[in-house]
Scaffold this motif. Sequence first.
Motif, PDB file in Angstrom:
ATOM      1  N   ARG A   1       2.046   1.806  -3.517  1.00  0.00           N
ATOM      2  CA  ARG A   1       1.005   2.301  -4.426  1.00  0.00           C
ATOM      3  C   ARG A   1       0.727   3.780  -4.212  1.00  0.00           C
ATOM      4  O   ARG A   1       0.395   4.489  -5.136  1.00  0.00           O
ATOM      5  CB  ARG A   1      -0.286   1.516  -4.232  1.00  0.00           C
ATOM      6  N   THR A   2       0.841   4.258  -2.987  1.00  0.00           N
ATOM      7  CA  THR A   2       0.541   5.666  -2.743  1.00  0.00           C
ATOM      8  C   THR A   2       1.589   6.566  -3.365  1.00  0.00           C
ATOM      9  O   THR A   2       1.301   7.686  -3.739  1.00  0.00           O
ATOM     10  CB  THR A   2       0.450   5.964  -1.232  1.00  0.00           C
ATOM     11  N   ARG A   3       2.814   6.075  -3.479  1.00  0.00           N
ATOM     12  CA  ARG A   3       3.840   6.851  -4.160  1.00  0.00           C
ATOM     13  C   ARG A   3       3.579   6.884  -5.656  1.00  0.00           C
ATOM     14  O   ARG A   3       3.881   7.848  -6.320  1.00  0.00           O
ATOM     15  CB  ARG A   3       5.214   6.249  -3.891  1.00  0.00           C
TER      16      ARG A   3
ATOM     17  N   ALA B   1       0.831  -1.197   0.000  1.00  0.00           N
ATOM     18  CA  ALA B   1       0.000   0.000   0.000  1.00  0.00           C
ATOM     19  C   ALA B   1       0.874   1.258   0.000  1.00  0.00           C
ATOM     20  O   ALA B   1       0.552   2.242  -0.661  1.00  0.00           O
ATOM     21  CB  ALA B   1      -0.928   0.004   1.213  1.00  0.00           C
TER      22      ALA B   1
END
Length: 171
Positions: free
Chosen positions: A135-137, A132
């Motif tokens: 993915r946020t990057r 997670a």
Amino acid sequence: MPRPRLTGLGAGLLSTVAMVVAGGLAWLLPAGAQTVVFGVLFLPVCALTGLWVRPADLAMGPVVVPPAYAIGVLPVAEGGGGFTGQVMGLVTTLALNAGWLYGGTLVAGVIVTVRKVRLMGAARRKGRAERAAGRTRGAVGAPGGQRRAAVEPRPVQADAGQRAPRSHAAR
């Protein structure tokens, strides 16, 4: 309660020494109460063995307690004279008190299984959290808002004798 982390060998030695001491204490009691007291003392030893074995050696927890029981029950086993009589007394005592042996092994097995399931769950949660965070990057992870260059996968070689064609970028 202390949280020692014993290796498989350490857990086996701890449980064996504890059961030899328990056998010595039970030997001091009247003949009818010896095996019952020994069996009752075996259950907490199994629980502590399951709790204190390190995570890398969890499978050893339920494996080391039956030999510890067999060695510790020697003072309590009533056998005749000589080696053969002692062996027959040991086998008879183990057969008549198998419930304690199975129960203690089950206690250690359940504790070890619960610990393993919790460790696997924690590893799964950690992996999810790492994915997670990745993915946020997103694709804009490089400084200055630049996109990361796409990496071209290497072609798979079809045969060991054939070479894969070279890409134009490699020339």
